[in-house]
Scaffold this motif. Structure first.
Motif, mmCIF file in Angstrom:
data_model
loop_
_atom_site.group_PDB
_atom_site.id
_atom_site.type_symbol
_atom_site.label_atom_id
_atom_site.label_comp_id
_atom_site.label_asym_id
_atom_site.label_seq_id
_atom_site.Cartn_x
_atom_site.Cartn_y
_atom_site.Cartn_z
ATOM 1 N N ALA A 133 32.405 44.513 15.529
ATOM 2 C CA ALA A 133 31.757 45.793 15.680
ATOM 3 C C ALA A 133 30.341 45.446 16.818
ATOM 4 C CB ALA A 133 30.842 46.012 14.368
ATOM 5 N N CYS A 134 30.358 46.300 17.801
ATOM 6 C CA CYS A 134 29.292 46.050 18.698
ATOM 7 C C CYS A 134 28.523 47.420 19.169
ATOM 8 C CB CYS A 134 29.959 45.525 20.060
ATOM 9 S SG CYS A 134 31.094 46.905 20.535
ATOM 10 N N GLY A 135 27.132 47.180 19.513
ATOM 11 C CA GLY A 135 26.187 48.219 19.803
ATOM 12 C C GLY A 135 26.623 48.646 21.380
ATOM 13 N N ILE A 136 27.068 47.581 22.407
ATOM 14 C CA ILE A 136 27.526 47.935 23.635
ATOM 15 C C ILE A 136 28.946 47.531 23.779
ATOM 16 C CG2 ILE A 136 26.899 47.257 25.953
ATOM 17 C CD1 ILE A 136 24.137 46.938 25.071
ATOM 18 N N GLU A 137 29.792 48.286 24.322
ATOM 19 C CA GLU A 137 31.090 47.892 24.393
ATOM 20 C C GLU A 137 31.502 46.480 24.997
ATOM 21 O OE1 GLU A 137 35.273 50.417 25.162
ATOM 22 O OE2 GLU A 137 33.679 51.128 25.850
ATOM 23 N N LYS A 138 30.868 46.293 26.046
ATOM 24 C CA LYS A 138 31.287 45.204 26.817
ATOM 25 C C LYS A 138 31.224 43.999 26.160
ATOM 26 C CE LYS A 138 26.967 44.044 29.299
ATOM 27 N NZ LYS A 138 26.597 43.662 30.625
ATOM 28 N N TYR A 139 30.055 43.869 25.093
ATOM 29 C CA TYR A 139 29.903 42.526 24.463
ATOM 30 C C TYR A 139 31.186 42.631 23.278
ATOM 31 C CZ TYR A 139 25.492 42.091 26.599
ATOM 32 O OH TYR A 139 24.609 41.908 27.451
ATOM 33 N N GLY A 140 31.450 43.580 22.557
ATOM 34 C CA GLY A 140 32.663 43.662 21.787
ATOM 35 C C GLY A 140 33.901 43.225 22.561
ATOM 36 N N MET A 141 34.096 43.796 23.642
ATOM 37 C CA MET A 141 35.305 43.369 24.315
ATOM 38 C C MET A 141 35.608 42.021 24.747
ATOM 39 S SD MET A 141 37.294 46.199 24.636
ATOM 40 C CE MET A 141 38.766 45.204 25.383
ATOM 41 N N GLU A 142 34.453 41.179 24.862
ATOM 42 C CA GLU A 142 34.583 40.144 25.297
ATOM 43 C C GLU A 142 35.050 39.229 24.062
ATOM 44 O OE1 GLU A 142 30.637 38.357 26.276
ATOM 45 O OE2 GLU A 142 30.471 39.712 28.295
ATOM 46 N N TYR A 144 37.006 40.576 21.538
ATOM 47 C CA TYR A 144 38.274 41.103 21.558
ATOM 48 C C TYR A 144 39.317 40.577 22.520
ATOM 49 C CZ TYR A 144 41.713 44.744 20.824
ATOM 50 O OH TYR A 144 43.025 45.722 20.280
ATOM 51 N N ASN A 145 38.839 40.388 23.741
ATOM 52 C CA ASN A 145 39.651 39.849 24.812
ATOM 53 C C ASN A 145 40.306 38.325 24.462
ATOM 54 O OD1 ASN A 145 40.175 42.302 26.214
ATOM 55 N ND2 ASN A 145 38.523 42.092 27.336
ATOM 56 N N ARG A 146 39.198 37.574 24.211
ATOM 57 C CA ARG A 146 39.267 36.274 23.799
ATOM 58 C C ARG A 146 40.220 36.151 22.491
ATOM 59 N NH1 ARG A 146 34.123 32.766 25.805
ATOM 60 N NH2 ARG A 146 33.416 34.150 27.394
ATOM 61 N N LEU A 147 40.007 37.021 21.511
ATOM 62 C CA LEU A 147 40.820 36.977 20.247
ATOM 63 C C LEU A 147 42.364 37.231 20.637
ATOM 64 C CD1 LEU A 147 41.431 37.011 17.280
ATOM 65 C CD2 LEU A 147 40.641 39.254 17.279
ATOM 66 N N LEU A 148 42.661 38.335 21.403
ATOM 67 C CA LEU A 148 43.993 38.557 21.653
ATOM 68 C C LEU A 148 44.514 37.542 22.572
ATOM 69 C CD1 LEU A 148 43.790 42.459 22.477
ATOM 70 C CD2 LEU A 148 44.376 41.367 20.308
ATOM 71 N N LYS A 149 43.920 36.946 23.506
ATOM 72 C CA LYS A 149 44.454 35.642 24.227
ATOM 73 C C LYS A 149 44.715 34.507 23.402
ATOM 74 C CE LYS A 149 44.570 35.247 28.265
ATOM 75 N NZ LYS A 149 45.646 35.280 29.258
ATOM 76 N N GLY A 150 43.820 34.347 22.495
ATOM 77 C CA GLY A 150 44.044 33.349 21.517
ATOM 78 C C GLY A 150 45.131 33.612 20.393
ATOM 79 N N LEU A 151 45.509 34.615 20.141
ATOM 80 C CA LEU A 151 46.624 35.011 19.301
ATOM 81 C C LEU A 151 47.687 34.900 20.306
ATOM 82 C CD1 LEU A 151 45.431 38.047 17.439
ATOM 83 C CD2 LEU A 151 45.653 35.880 16.517
ATOM 84 N N ASN A 152 47.648 35.457 21.475
ATOM 85 C CA ASN A 152 48.913 35.144 22.370
ATOM 86 C C ASN A 152 49.385 33.801 22.520
ATOM 87 O OD1 ASN A 152 50.910 36.578 24.103
ATOM 88 N ND2 ASN A 152 49.829 35.343 25.805
ATOM 89 N N LEU A 153 48.418 32.878 22.549
ATOM 90 C CA LEU A 153 48.688 31.515 22.665
ATOM 91 C C LEU A 153 49.173 30.851 21.570
ATOM 92 C CD1 LEU A 153 45.676 30.328 25.186
ATOM 93 C CD2 LEU A 153 48.092 30.581 25.855
#
Length: 638
Positions: A133-142, A144-153
């Protein structure tokens, strides 16, 4: 406690993956052991790390320096005492069915830890819901993207999940073809764990409909005033049969407080009220070891000296780190001035009050204002002694107004720090005229629900006699925007009658002047103050009442002087925060600051320019009297 040989907490990194043949019993036993450690933790030489921390150290990849190539790459994290403490406290919060809030400085790697905790929840708990959950999307996406990268690895290991997008939800499932005689169909298999990313800045109910196991609230100070509302709406979904099954992790970073972190501040300094794990404020200047039970309680705080300087085992060198921090602060003060100095402090805070300091560049003494905020936080008996309520007309049996009474109401529209002297004395008359001065920053339009601009009225108490304490202090404030402008105008009129004071109003949104005239309250309007026009060559308006916006420079300068002289008389935290955040910008909402500054001009006008009758021997007393038209008028006798 200094830890030794901390590399032993990462045996997978130290010894590598099992060399056993995939599918063999040895292979399966090795991965079963890793699974158990990732859930229940791992102990070395009597010291245990939690399951999520074991997973983080041994299987999660973060963006860091590859020690061989000396370049940025995805690498395993090093052991840090800071992380050891964080994961331990996160586990304790869950064991005690509490949520967890972290206040920290920048550049501590918490984005990676958040992503790893989300990855841990997604990987090891089937059918789980993980929410960023985030108030400003770019911070949530940071995150989220690191999570998906970690799951992919992670897919290169036995812990990896095949997953797919289902709309905007990332789900651990995949299609399989089922063939049974003449029946051929596609089915889904997997753990069905889900990852959601939600932006909450435009809705109080952005998370409603979910049943999360874990919610990470990224940059909790940037939720546009909706943090607590979103938190309260989702709380029922975090329980099953009255047992807490879902947990919240709030992350707040120093340096983001000027953009509206009041609700994060509320959660941080009142954790027990919100079922957030609490700690004694050992960072408080007056803290003495052993008195933990009597100091204020706060959420979890990571001081700036942590992870600033560490040894090979991840232990902090506190003394060296503090030396660097104080050196950098001194340089910031010399090179960038006071505001740059405050920015440096908020980026690298040593205590919670520094983390919540506001930055500003507006002519006010920001350092003093922040110090006052910190003082009020440490003395809640001073910061919260106001009463909230509403004012109601008192009418006789013919419906004529005879006065005003205060009605306590937690959802009321007026905040009172001191009731009028005569109310405290229990008398209606006689009354001292001129003890209180008021001012209003008004508005004309009625788009209450769609507009962020508020009406604001401030009332300040002047110095009349030695018997009256609390002089040069703001004693009441109205800041709101009811459905109609007329309702706000009437609120200010009630306050004028209650405090028996004139109202000095900015001459820009002039609808309020007409309302006062039509409803018989024009005698409560303050005439244009002479003191404010002394340095204005030419006023663009020829108004009898109110104050010309062209004199705004004088108001702000006067208010800055007030802050310098009477900062210890300020008890309204919201008023102080708005002064810090004030900007001379038409797009900026500065209602509280404007009404406060004009109220002080009102006070200065009456003190400096009011004629003094040295021959007056008798004190004049004033009381209310209703005329034939039912209007409340001023009457005096000697």
């Amino acid at each position: 406690m200094s830890l030794k040989n901390t590399h032993l907490f990462a045996p997978v990194i130290l010894n590598g993956f099992t060399k056993a043949v995939k599918g063999s019993m040895e292979y399966q036993l090795w991965w079963d052991e890793q699974y158990d450690r990732c859930i229940n933790g791992y102990t070395v030489n009597g010291i245990r790390i939690t399951g999520p921390y074991y997973f983080f150290l041994n299987f999660w990849k973060i963006r860091g320096i590859n020690k061989k190539t000396k370049r940025k790459d995805y690498v395993n994290p090093d052991f840090l005492a800071m992380d050891f403490d964080f994961f331990n406290e996160w586990e304790k919060a869950r064991e005690n069915e509490q949520d967890f809030l972290v206040g920290k400085r920048r550049q501590t790697g918490f984005t990676e830890k958040e992503a790893a905790l989300c990855g841990h929840n997604f990987t090891f708990f089937p059918s789980s819901q993980t929410v960023i959950a985030c108030g400003i999307e770019k911070y949530g996406m940071e995150v989220y993207n690191r999570l998906l990268k970690g799951l992919n690895l992670l897919k290169k290991t036995e812990f990896g999940h095949r997953a797919m997008y289902e709309g905007d939800v990332y789900v651990a499932k995949h299609k399989v073809l089922l063939e049974e005689e003449d029946n051929v169909q596609w089915l889904f298999e997997g753990s069905f764990s889900e990852i959601h990313m939600r932006t909450c800045k435009n809705s109080d109910q952005a998370l409603v409909g979910l049943s999360p196991d874990l919610i990470v609230w990224e940059e909790s100070g940037l939720f546009n005033g909706r943090l607590i509302a979103n938190y309260n709406y989702i709380k029922p979904a975090l329980k099953t049969l009255d047992k807490k099954t879902g947990f919240c992790l709030f992350i707040g970073t120093g340096g983001e407080m000027s953009t509206g972190a009041e609700q994060l501040e509320e959660l941080f300094f009142n954790p027990e009220v919100h079922n957030i794990r609490s700690y004694p404020d050992i960072y408080y200047e007056g803290y003495v070891p052993g008195n933990e039970d009597v100091v204020r309680k706060i959420a979890y705080f990571v001081p700036a000296w942590r992870f600033k300087c560490v040894d090979d085992d991840g232990n902090d060198d506190k003394d060296k780190a503090l030396e660097i921090i104080h050196r950098d602060r001194k340089q910031a003060l010399n090179q960038k001035g006071k505001n740059g100095y405050i920015i440096q402090i908020t980026q690298f805070p040593l205590n919670p009050d520094e983390m919540f300091m506001r930055t500003g560049e507006n002519g006010f003494n920001i350092e003093k204002l922040n110090q006052r905020l910190a003082f009020l936080r440490k003395h809640p008996e001073l910061a919260h002694f106001w009463e909230t309520g509403r004012l109601e007309w008192i009418r006789d049996n013919k419906g004529k107004i005879t006065g005003v009474e205060f009605v306590p109401d937690p959802n009321g529209w007026i905040r009172i720090f001191e009731h009028p002297a005569w109310q405290r004395e229990g008398s209606k008359a006689p009354q001292k005229f001129g003890l209180y001065k008021s001012a209003t920053d008004s508005y004309d339009k009625n788009e209450a629900l769609s507009s962020s601009s508020l009406g604001s009225m401030s009332i300040i108490k002047t110095f009349m006699s030695m018997s009256e304490p609390f002089a040069n202090t703001y004693v009441a404030r109205i800041t709101c925007r009811p459905p109609t402008a007329d309702e706000f105008y009437e609120m200010t009129a009630k306050a004028c009658v209650y405090y028996y004071c004139y109202n000095l109003i900015e001459w820009s949104n002039i609808g309020i002047f007409g309302w006062y005239e039509r409803n018989g309250f024009s005698h409560y309007l303050k005439e244009r103050p002479r003191i404010a026009y002394a340095n204005v060559k030419e006023s663009k308006v020829n108004n009898r009442f109110g104050i010309d916006p062209n004199t705004k420079g004088f108001w702000i300068t006067s208010y800055a002087d007030y802050i310098e002289k009477y900062i210890d008389n300020m008890y309204d935290e919201e008023q102080i925060k708005r002064a810090i955040a004030y900007r001379d910008d038409p797009k900026y909402n500065c209602d509280i600051t404007i009404s406060s500054s004009i109220a002080y001009v009102h006070l200065l006008e009456d003190i400096n320019l009011a004629p003094v009758d040295k021959e007056q021997k008798k004190e004049q007393f004033y009381y209310y009297q209703t005329n034939k038209q039912g209007q409340l008028t001023l009457t005096n006798h000697t």
